[in-house]
Design a protein around this motif. Structure first.
Motif: not given
Length: 686
Positions: A507-509, A515-520, A539-548
């Motif tokens: 859901a975050a992705a 919304i558009g990257y980067p995100v918090v 968070l600049a992309d989906e990988d960074q977001l999923r890791a967070a």
């Protein structure tokens, strides 16, 4: 804002008949002290002394009980042991008393049992349509009606004193008398069980014999009512001077936000004083000095001060101390300096400060001519004279006579111009100084006292309209969850970055794609998300977001997450805006430099909430970091109008939600294009 009709205090200040229950010949008892003073009242007012043994008191016949008095009694003072106080109040009400002065102590100040008794007595008094002053007080005095029902004699004058401390009142009495002033009214507030300080201020505002209202108060009760009453007094041309405790910077206990941690008793009282136009002082002597100055010159504004000295040392020190008091010593226009140059020796300083450079010894009347020229300057609000004046008479009889003549002329010039003139002299006990003081020019032995007195006048600006509070919540009850707090502020008019509330990495992705990257990424359910590692920025992309998301799930196990657009911080200034609920004054707004610097720099301003747009702008302008907001070293200025509107919106939430004890938006990002909330927090009352 608490609103109520003014109470009729005629029976307290101008009764037709008075009784003292507990009148005594014992000089160690209040019943004796009150009786001594009451016997000074003229025969136009009936006085009944009540003594349980019926023995004469101070040569005056007494009655054993108030029930033995045939006529109704308007005002009854009760000075009996606490065990007999409630019965004495019953007797007073049965005798028709419209006002009762409770001198007796031993009630709420002793704890819960005493408070319960006090509340029961107050209910009885109010149900009878009467009023109670005290208990635990020294009495009441009104010199305009010749009512003397206080424990001590006091000088008469145009100052009303409302005090919770008896000894503080007696000390102020001495200071005022030494300055040739005294009291129109004295009211010992005691426990304020029924009559509060706000009630008495309102009565003194309507009292023709009072010009200045002075207050020593430790417990303001309904703080908003106090502020409203003081504002009414100021608007009526009767300045209110306040001496109080609470000057320490100890933070309000149990605070759960930056706002709460930075808000002190002193900050709250200062905000209340600004809202009401109250002039705050810090000692009984300063209170007397300020009252005397206001009686001489009225409620004029003072910001720009001319300093006149008869020596370079006094000129320099006086100027520094004036500016340290928050006032300015501006350079004179060329026309003023030229006029002064024509009056003084070539070595004199004429640009402000003025140094007479020996002119006093050569021609003492130069003081008057310099004062006339200085006061004529339309760009000055007041003058401080500092140095040796008053001491020249010691050089001979002829010079002494001219110095006294000059003092009279200086007083005349000051009255003619109507601007405050204060005098510091090392010869403050001299005949010349006495003439100045008796003519209404305040004379001081210390230059810092003179400067503080000038600062008391304030800048002359009319305080903004007092903030009003909703009687009940106008919206659904607030929640302390981040998402609902954010939405509550958004509904009030504050902008936030685009965001979505989600529960999983998938859901975050999906939300970030919209919304558009980067995100918090923010973890929900945490009061201090950053301190707990519950915030991931940029968070600049989906990988960074999923890791967070995975990291926070493992460490914090939050109930959900918020994904937000990452704001562009490059041209912005991070601010904090918050509200702390004070038990006396209600919501108090704080604005300051935000982000990680909030508690480090503590660059903050306070005001009673809610604040309007103009007050919010004043708070921003008052920050030490205000230059950052206006643009500095190539940085563009922040849209101050948008920042002020955001502050007003945040504080309006507190006004409509009394269930909130603390709230804040930190940071509030001020940018050239507007203002944006980047985080929000609400703490609900237990």
């Amino acid at each position: 804002m608490t609103a109520c009709a003014p109470r009729d205090l005629t029976a307290l200040f101008d009764p037709r008949s008075v009784a003292i229950i507990g009148a005594s010949n014992d000089e160690t008892k209040y019943g004796n002290w009150l009786s001594v003073q009451a016997l000074r009242m003229p025969g136009t007012r009936t006085l009944h002394l009540v003594n349980r043994r019926g023995e004469p008191v101070l040569g005056r016949q007494t009655v054993k009980a108030l029930t033995d008095v045939a006529e109704p009694v308007d005002l009854v003072a009760v000075a009996v042991p606490a065990a007999g106080f409630e019965e004495a109040v019953k007797d007073a009400l049965a005798a028709g008393a419209k006002a009762i002065v409770g001198v007796t102590a031993g009630f709420a100040e002793l704890g819960a049992e005493g408070r319960a008794l006090q509340e029961r007595i107050v209910k009885r008094v109010r149900d009878a349509g009467a009023l109670l002053l005290g208990p635990n007080c020294l009495g009441v005095l009104d010199s305009t009606t010749e009512l003397y029902l206080a424990s001590n004699p006091m000088p008469t004058g145009r100052v009303a004193l409302l005090s919770q401390s008896g000894n503080m009142a007696l000390e102020l009495s001495g200071f005022l008398a030494a300055r040739g002033h005294g009291f129109s009214r004295f009211v010992s507030l005691g426990n304020q069980a029924d009559l509060g300080v706000a009630d008495v201020i309102r009565s003194c505002t309507r009292h023709q014999g009072t010009d200045v209202i002075t207050v020593y108060c430790e417990d303001f009760g309904d703080g908003r009512a106090f502020v409203a009453a003081a504002a009414e007094a100021a608007a009526a041309g009767k300045p209110v001077l306040l001496l109080t405790v609470g000057g320490s910077e100890a933070s309000i206990r149990g605070a759960q936000s930056h706002t709460g941690a930075l808000t002190s008793d002193s900050a709250v009282i200062a905000a209340a004083c600004r809202a009401a136009g109250i002039r705050r002082v810090h000692s009984p002597r300063e209170l007397a000095d300020a009252a005397a100055a206001l009686l001489s010159f009225g409620s004029t504004g003072v910001r720009r001060v001319g300093v006149v000295a008869d020596g370079g040392g006094h000129a320099g020190v006086g100027s520094d101390i004036v500016e340290a008091a928050g006032l300015s010593v501006p350079e004179f226009d060329a026309s003023v300096s030229d006029a002064l140059r024509a009056l003084l020796p070539p070595s004199a300083a004429v640009t402000n400060p003025v140094d007479l450079a020996g002119a006093g010894e050569q021609d003492i009347t130069s003081f008057a001519r310099v004062l006339e020229t200085t006061l004529s300057n339309e760009h000055l609000d007041a003058v401080l004279i500092t140095g040796y004046f008053g001491g020249y008479g010691g050089y001979g009889d002829a010079l002494a006579a001219r110095e006294i003549e000059t003092a009279h002329e200086m007083a005349r010039i000051a009255r003619e111009h109507g601007k405050p003139v204060v005098v510091h002299t090392m010869h403050h006990s001299s005949e010349g100084a006495r003439v100045l003081a008796e003519s209404g020019l305040p004379v001081f032995a210390a230059v810092e006292d003179a400067a503080r007195t000038l600062a008391i006048f304030g800048d002359g600006k009319t305080p903004p309209a007092l903030p009003t509070l909703a009687e009940t919540a106008e919206h659904a009850a607030a929640s302390d969850s981040y998402w609902e707090a954010r939405e509550l502020f958004r509904a009030a008019g504050l902008s936030f970055p685009g965001a979505a509330l989600i529960e999983s990495a998938d859901a975050a992705a999906a939300a970030a794609e919209d919304i558009g990257y980067p995100v918090v990424l923010k973890a929900m359910g945490l009061l201090h998300k950053s301190d707990s590692g519950g915030v991931a920025l940029g968070l600049a992309d989906e990988d960074q977001l999923r890791a967070a998301v995975q990291d926070m799930q493992q460490r914090l196990n939050p109930p959900g997450f918020c994904v937000e657009a990452m704001a562009d911080l490059r041209d912005g200034v991070e601010l904090i805006v918050g509200v702390q609920s004070d038990p006396r004054f209600g919501p108090v707004a704080m604005v300051g430099l935000g982000g990680i610097f909030t508690e480090v720099l503590k660059d903050v301003a306070f005001a009673l909430a809610p604040v309007d747009h103009a007050t919010a702008r004043d708070m921003l302008d008052g920050l030490r970091a205000a230059a950052l907001l206006r643009g500095v070293r190539g940085r563009p200025p922040v849209d101050l109008g948008a920042a002020a509107a955001a502050i007003a919106a945040v504080t309006s939430v507190a006004a409509h939600h009394p269930e909130i004890t603390e709230l804040e938006v930190n940071p509030l990002l001020g940018t050239p294009a507007g203002a944006l909330g980047l985080d929000a927090r609400i703490v609900l009352a237990p």
